[in-house]
Write an enzyme that holds these catalytic residues in place. Structure first.
Site, mmCIF file in Angstrom:
data_model
loop_
_atom_site.group_PDB
_atom_site.id
_atom_site.type_symbol
_atom_site.label_atom_id
_atom_site.label_comp_id
_atom_site.label_asym_id
_atom_site.label_seq_id
_atom_site.Cartn_x
_atom_site.Cartn_y
_atom_site.Cartn_z
ATOM 1 C CB THR A 1 -13.135 -74.582 55.655
ATOM 2 O OG1 THR A 1 -13.696 -74.654 56.974
ATOM 3 C CG2 THR A 1 -12.387 -75.882 55.394
ATOM 4 C CG HIS A 2 -12.201 -70.199 52.136
ATOM 5 N ND1 HIS A 2 -12.879 -69.031 51.893
ATOM 6 C CD2 HIS A 2 -13.134 -71.179 52.070
ATOM 7 C CE1 HIS A 2 -14.170 -69.299 51.697
ATOM 8 N NE2 HIS A 2 -14.349 -70.593 51.813
ATOM 9 C CG ASN A 3 -7.241 -74.069 55.757
ATOM 10 O OD1 ASN A 3 -8.372 -74.545 55.669
ATOM 11 N ND2 ASN A 3 -6.765 -73.617 56.890
#
Lengths: 251, 588
Positions: free
Chosen positions: B513-515
């Site tokens: 979840t590193h957008n």
């Protein structure tokens, strides 16, 4: 704590919200809240604890469906020296109860169309909810076996034939009727069976923490500070559930 | 009918890490601040119950604390030649929901990016020449590591980060990360006590000449009182971090560090279960005049404000800017437009070593409890003789032994049946995983825009993600995977596996979840949406804070930089913008 912009729910929308919430097993409709300056909205332990599933009867499956699912989970997780089988662990009960919640109705998912077949990188694109996938999938298995195995049901097959059929489903080698994708349906059942077997026993599977004992997973414990420096040594304590240790059964 | 509400000085969209930090800073300045949050109120005492938070099914699999796709989904495709379809169930990444945002369910790995990240174009051009990264749209962020140092320090002391400095004012420190930029002082807390797996990993990698050090952790190694006077407790290593709220006040989050102070202030107000539909522009079209939102009774409200601070999740920040018409949406064919530009992700690979006679007790764990080597991260190593730029941290952070998701089996094991069960029981405690978290560099084809077909519950277009792993990043990841093979062999197990990154980003498998990107900071208004203070080039009373501002993603978890940027932007608002409101802090 005051309510912001008074809600203007009609009686009908209120009732439908309530029934959806009850079906989903969650609290009533959440309303917008205003936390004005200087207030502390803390409200200790107001969230909902899980409800202990009580085995007995079927809430979603028909008796015929339940017999098939029990037979499947017992082949996916067979009984041996390591643990009870999937049926005795409660995996079918677990799936049955899950399908009556928001999980079964796919209530949290994006279910708006248009529905189009996607690429593998785009994930599940089907129109059916999880509950519908089970109803149609189990129906298709029954129909297929009836036609191709001279009237047999899945539960009536020998263990070897059960495994062979499941392997064919897993590999996508069975053409099930009524647009059911055998491979995808197998993956769904396998995933749910494993959830039930390894989840906290309050959800109906993992009876007596069978899987946690098998692995040596201590469950819902919350403090390992005493043990962190004890490298490469067995952890001495048995597992506990959210509902407590084995010898503290409330009911 | 839109209800018009009384004026506020500042409206903040999204009350996560960035929103809470900025609200606290601006209320200290005496401003009247309202935060509008789409999800519910959440705090430790109310929602993260020590009696039942250790529930893998509810929180990790059914994802009680996350954004539900029915509330807002996104569509995806790997390239412009494909038709985007909705992500009907979030899998590859899991956006947060509610007060605290993604900072509730994170693991706690808290990094600083390097000067060679912030000035990546300048740095790589000087060292290798610009042709080295031809095809990548790498841009400088407009700030330097030296400028960011104070803001990083503020965030680490707010959050009680546990770690070991590697470079204090230019002096290399034994046991820390020798590749980091100078910091002004050590972390507020010492590193966490190590479990067996990372200890073994550190011994092996050190023996190979690498430089292992403890992962900087937002899981607290000791009790701590932060500079705001908020107390936190020592982490108990329960192994329920990622996807869970911490019931123990031991994981840094807005709840455990800022909100107890912020919520007591008379000049702060939080509105939950209220979704901002768009930012409203004034008649000139060059300034925001407030935001329009809808609450959970479907009443639409207009909140006028002098200053709008956008602090939702990175992807939502980008969509809000598009829905508000602030800045032109990026067109990969012409290279024009700024909103949706430089969308990046993370390029990961994993290794696992299988032993016969080891017991790692994988359930004794915390989200950021482990050891890291940065020898092959960023530009820590010479890229002259390799065909890529960028790198990856190699991390041994076994963050949980939760058995629905964490049941490794050796290669060749069936997925069910007797043999599956035997292998599962044998392997649960006796294998060790580590992984590479790699940089993600921008290319023209990876971008965000609005989907032409699919709508949200209010009939507004969903965000469309067009993304695949660039060839440069895959070459980088394979190079680091080769290094992981070497480490895995040196660990001395019975066998090992390395799962390599490959083309075709799969939205159906969890990755990270590193957008990042979409509303990036920079030096050129034609190529960035924001100036170096995260102020919109287009509407000067709009600041957009979060990982959306990253001009690329490094091989590191983003939260440390998100927190640092929140303090950086707050400082610019307090000490520069408020003296002369409505004016750009950098001339275009």
């Amino acid at each position: 704590m005051t309510q912001h912009c008074p809600p203007r729910l009609t009686r009908r929308s209120f009732l439908s919200t309530m029934s959806a919430a009850l079906l989903a097993g969650t609290a009533g409709p959440a309303l917008a809240r205003d936390y004005p300056g200087g207030t502390l909205p803390w409200n200790a332990y107001s969230s909902e604890p899980p409800t202990q599933i009580v085995p007995g009867g079927w809430k979603f499956f028909t008796p015929a469906e339940a017999a098939t699912v029990e037979a499947i989970v017992d082949r996916l997780i067979p009984e041996d020296d390591l643990s009870v089988g999937g049926k005795d662990a409660g995996c079918a009960v677990y799936i049955d109860r899950q399908l009556t919640t928001f999980y079964g109705s796919s209530d949290r998912l994006y279910m708006q169309g248009p529905f189009k077949p996607g690429l593998p990188t785009q994930g599940y694109q089907g129109e059916w909810t999880n509950a519908e996938r089970y109803r149609r999938g189990l129906g298709a298995i029954a129909k297929y076996l009836n036609a191709n195995k001279s009237g047999a049901t899945f539960a009536s097959l020998s263990d070897e034939d059960k495994d062979a059929f499941l392997k064919d489903m897993e590999a996508g080698k069975v053409e099930l009727p009524d647009d059911v994708d055998a491979k995808a349906f197998f993956a769904l059942i396998l995933g749910n069976t494993m959830e039930g077997f390894f989840a906290d026993p309050v959800y109906g599977g993992n009876k007596d923490m069978a899987s946690w004992k098998m692995l040596g997973f201590p469950g819902a414990r919350y403090d390992y500070r005493e043990y962190v420096s004890k490298h490469n040594q067995p952890f001495p304590l048995p597992p506990v559930s959210i509902a407590g240790a084995m010898n503290w059964k409330a009911k | 009918m839109t209800k018009i509400l009384p004026h506020k000085d500042v409206v903040i969209i999204g009350l996560g890490w960035s929103g809470s930090i900025i609200a606290n800073e601006l209320t200290d300045e005496g401003l009247d601040v309202v935060a509008i949050e789409r999800g519910p109120w959440r705090d430790t005492g109310t929602d993260f119950n020590i009696g039942y938070i250790q529930d893998e099914l509810r929180y990790a699999i059914r994802r009680d604390l996350f954004l539900q796709p029915r509330v807002e989904a996104m569509t995806m495709r790997n390239n412009d030649g494909q038709s985007a379809l909705p992500i009907r169930e979030y899998n590859s990444f899991l956006p947060g929901n509610g007060v605290g945002g993604a900072g509730v369910h994170w693991n706690g790995q808290t990094w600083r990016f390097w000067d060679s990240d912030f000035q990546i174009n300048k740095h790589l051009t000087e060292r290798y020449g610009a042709q080295k990264f031809d095809g990548l749209t790498l841009q400088d962020w407009g700030v330097t590591a030296q400028e960011m140092e104070k803001s990083y320090d503020k965030f680490e002391y707010l959050a009680g980060i546990s770690g070991k400095a590697g470079n204090v004012n230019g002096q290399i420190q034994e046991g820390g990360n020798p590749f980091e930029d100078p910091r002004s002082r050590d972390y507020p807390l010492p590193p966490m006590e190590m479990t067996y797996g990372p200890t073994k990993f550190a011994e092996v990698t050190k023996g190979m000449g690498l430089h292992p050090f403890p992962c900087p952790s937002g899981n607290l190694s000791k009790d701590y009182v932060n500079p705001l006077g908020v107390a936190m407790g020592q982490c108990t290593m329960c192994g329920f971090c990622e996807r869970f709220g911490c019931a123990n006040y031991s994981k840094s989050s807005a709840q455990t560090t800022v909100l107890p102070v912020l919520m007591k202030k008379k000049n702060f107000e939080a509105r939950t279960l209220c979704e901002v539909l768009h930012i409203d522009k004034d008649a000139s079209g060059k300034m925001a005049k407030g935001v329009t939102y809808v609450d959970s009774s479907d009443e639409v409200c207009f909140q006028p404000a002098d200053l709008v601070v956008v602090t939702a999740y990175a992807l939502h920040n980008a969509r809000l800017m598009m829905l508000s018409g602030i800045g032109q949406v990026y067109d990969p064919n012409t290279g024009e437009g700024t909103i949706g530009r430089n969308y990046c992700y993370q390029t990961n690979a994993g290794a696992r070593v299988y032993f016969d006679d080891e017991n790692f007790n994988p359930f004794i764990a915390a989200g950021a409890l482990g050891m890291t080597c940065d020898d092959y991260n960023g530009d820590a190593f010479d890229h002259s003789d390799v065909d890529f730029v960028g790198g990856a941290g190699i991390n041994c952070v076994p963050s949980s032994g939760r058995p629905i998701q964490s049941r490794p089996t050796p290669p060749g094991t069936p997925a069910w049946g007797k043999d599956w069960k035997k292998a599962t029981a044998e392997t649960y405690k006796s294998s060790l995983a580590f992984g590479s978290q790699g940089s993600s560099y921008p290319v023209a084809g990876n971008h965000l825009d609005l989907d032409p077909t699919y709508k949200d519950r209010f009939g507004r277009p969903l965000l469309r993600i067009t993304f695949d792993f660039p060839d440069n990043d895959l070459r980088m990841s394979h190079f680091v995977s080769d290094r992981m093979e070497d480490i895995a062999k040196a660990m001395g197990g019975r066998e090992h596996t390395v799962s390599r990154a490959k083309k075709g980003w799969n939205s159906a498998v969890y990755q990270s979840t590193h957008n990042t990107g979409g509303v990036i900071m920079g030096t050129d208004p034609k190529k960035s949406a924001l100036n170096k203070y995260l102020q919109s080039w287009e509407a000067h009373n709009v600041f957009v804070v979060g990982a959306s501002a990253f001009a690329h993603n490094a091989g590191k978890n983003p939260t440390g930089t998100v927190g640092g940027l929140a303090f950086w932007a707050a400082d610019a608002i307090r000490n520069q913008y408020l003296r002369n409101p409505g004016v750009g802090l950098v001339s275009a």
